[in-house]
Design an enzyme around this catalytic site. Structure first.
Site, mmCIF file in Angstrom:
data_model
loop_
_atom_site.group_PDB
_atom_site.id
_atom_site.type_symbol
_atom_site.label_atom_id
_atom_site.label_comp_id
_atom_site.label_asym_id
_atom_site.label_seq_id
_atom_site.Cartn_x
_atom_site.Cartn_y
_atom_site.Cartn_z
ATOM 1 N N HIS A 13 -2.008 4.847 9.607
ATOM 2 C CA HIS A 13 -0.651 5.286 9.954
ATOM 3 C C HIS A 13 -0.723 6.564 10.793
ATOM 4 O O HIS A 13 -0.218 7.611 10.395
ATOM 5 C CB HIS A 13 0.172 5.524 8.694
ATOM 6 C CG HIS A 13 0.305 4.316 7.793
ATOM 7 N ND1 HIS A 13 -0.724 3.838 7.012
ATOM 8 C CD2 HIS A 13 1.350 3.480 7.565
ATOM 9 C CE1 HIS A 13 -0.315 2.772 6.331
ATOM 10 N NE2 HIS A 13 0.939 2.534 6.652
ATOM 11 N N HIS B 36 0.811 -1.215 0.000
ATOM 12 C CA HIS B 36 0.000 0.000 0.000
ATOM 13 C C HIS B 36 0.853 1.277 0.000
ATOM 14 O O HIS B 36 0.415 2.319 0.495
ATOM 15 C CB HIS B 36 -0.969 -0.016 1.179
ATOM 16 C CG HIS B 36 -0.307 0.022 2.527
ATOM 17 N ND1 HIS B 36 -0.793 -0.646 3.623
ATOM 18 C CD2 HIS B 36 0.805 0.652 2.966
ATOM 19 C CE1 HIS B 36 -0.012 -0.425 4.658
ATOM 20 N NE2 HIS B 36 0.970 0.368 4.286
ATOM 21 N N GLU C 252 3.884 -5.164 8.849
ATOM 22 C CA GLU C 252 2.579 -4.992 8.177
ATOM 23 C C GLU C 252 2.094 -6.292 7.540
ATOM 24 O O GLU C 252 0.890 -6.491 7.337
ATOM 25 C CB GLU C 252 2.668 -3.910 7.090
ATOM 26 C CG GLU C 252 2.801 -2.500 7.625
ATOM 27 C CD GLU C 252 2.872 -1.454 6.515
ATOM 28 O OE1 GLU C 252 2.720 -0.262 6.839
ATOM 29 O OE2 GLU C 252 3.098 -1.801 5.332
ATOM 30 N N HIS D 108 10.146 -3.897 4.121
ATOM 31 C CA HIS D 108 10.566 -2.483 4.095
ATOM 32 C C HIS D 108 10.841 -1.982 5.499
ATOM 33 O O HIS D 108 10.243 -2.429 6.480
ATOM 34 C CB HIS D 108 9.587 -1.576 3.362
ATOM 35 C CG HIS D 108 8.200 -1.385 3.956
ATOM 36 N ND1 HIS D 108 7.340 -2.429 4.238
ATOM 37 C CD2 HIS D 108 7.513 -0.261 4.273
ATOM 38 C CE1 HIS D 108 6.186 -1.942 4.690
ATOM 39 N NE2 HIS D 108 6.266 -0.624 4.743
HETATM 40 C C1 DHB Z 1 6.354 3.573 2.635
HETATM 41 C C2 DHB Z 1 5.716 2.337 2.767
HETATM 42 C C3 DHB Z 1 4.639 2.180 3.629
HETATM 43 O O1 DHB Z 1 3.986 1.006 3.846
HETATM 44 C C4 DHB Z 1 4.163 3.277 4.324
HETATM 45 O O2 DHB Z 1 3.057 3.121 5.084
HETATM 46 C C5 DHB Z 1 4.812 4.507 4.223
HETATM 47 C C6 DHB Z 1 5.893 4.655 3.367
HETATM 48 C C7 DHB Z 1 7.492 3.765 1.701
HETATM 49 O O3 DHB Z 1 8.037 2.801 1.161
HETATM 50 O O4 DHB Z 1 7.849 4.915 1.452
HETATM 51 FE FE FE Z 2 2.391 1.233 5.557
#
Ligand code: DHB
Ligand code: FE
Length: 279
Positions: free
Chosen positions: A59, A12, A240, A193
């Site tokens: 978030h 997302h 996540e 990530h």
């Molecule tokens: C990013 C990824 C995410 O899941 C998020 O909530 C905010 C930023 C990113 O890769 O920049």
């Molecule tokens: Fe996220």
């Protein structure tokens, strides 16, 4: 009778919304990413679900850090796209399905899942980016959406096992709902990530591929992976990925994998996407 027909997993990443909203989808950086969703857009256009139960995380937009519900179910008639600091995304208002949502709330809570009932909230990129990836840029979203927000930003988030069990309870609840509905469930977030700290930028493709294999073929084993493994292997925001287990728990033990896509990177994130159909 309501029927739960399929599950979708997808990242997302907020920058995907930015790329769509500012006309950058054909640029070399973004083009391969959007190509990976063409199958799903066409499949959904044929499948025509009445409603998507969309499992995502807020978030710190709808819920500040003052109150952090573990599982929060949207029972409202509609949800506005959240202003995350640079104005709300120019996407349609999200229409809810209060009749099915209240049935889910009752069924899940009486099934001993202590769900927070939400009557009003804005929805951030965690929910609107998956909708954009699944439906493109229509003037109105083509189906109703029941948001299910999971806490994955404030320790302790729910375990993978709890998420999987919640998915199983959602399946029971949907199938006990009398009125006709074709229901799709989506789990969002991930894949690997980390957007803060010394390991910012971490991507672990080997782990992501194993996760995608297991989400299809061995969700019971996947559901037993502890939080620390996600954080170590997939980065702090990789946690996540537990939300995909809610989606998977709502499906049959054996599913048909209709589509899989993996792409690195989008912003700081490895993008994963899967479409699973009940037998
Ligand atoms: C990013 C990824 C995410 O899941 C998020 O909530 C905010 C930023 C990113 O890769 O920049
Ligand atoms: Fe996220």
């Amino acid at each position: 009778m309501a029927q739960l027909v399929a599950g979708i997993g997808t990242s997302h990443v907020p920058a995907i919304g930015m790329a769509l909203d500012t006309g950058k989808t054909a640029e070399p950086y973004w083009k391969p990413l959007f190509a990976g969703y063409e199958f799903t857009k066409a499949w959904l256009a044929r499948e025509k679900p009445d409603v998507i139960i969309l499992v995502y995380n807020d978030h710190a937009n709808a819920f500040s850090m003052d109150i952090v519900p573990t599982f929060a179910l949207g029972c409202a008639a509609e949800y506005q796209p959240a202003d995350e600091g640079w104005g709300a995304r120019p996407v349609p208002v999200v229409k809810g399905d209060p009749e099915l949502a209240w049935h889910l709330a009752e069924s899940l809570i009486l099934d001993e899942f202590d769900i927070t009932i939400v009557n009003k909230m804005d929805v951030d990129h965690g929910l609107t980016v998956p909708l954009s990836l699944m439906f493109g840029q229509p003037p109105a979203w083509p189906c109703k959406v029941i948001p299910l927000a999971v806490n994955v930003i404030q320790y302790p988030p729910p375990t993978g096992r709890r998420c999987y069990a919640l998915g199983q309870a959602i399946r029971r609840a949907v199938e006990a709902f009398g009125p006709e509905r074709r229901v799709v469930i989506a789990g969002t977030g991930g894949l690997s990530h980390q957007i803060q700290g010394q390991r910012a930028g971490l991507i672990n493709s080997a782990w992501d591929h194993a996760f995608l294999d297991q989400i299809t073929n061995d969700p019971e084993t996947l559901a037993r992976i502890p939080h620390v493994d996600y954080v170590r292997e997939a980065g702090s925001e990789g946690i996540e990925m537990v939300m995909w287990l809610v989606m998977r728990g709502a499906l049959d033990a054996r599913v048909k994998e209709l589509h899989r896509f993996y792409h690195v990177p989008a912003s700081n994130t490895a993008v994963g996407h899967i479409v699973l159909e009940n037998a």
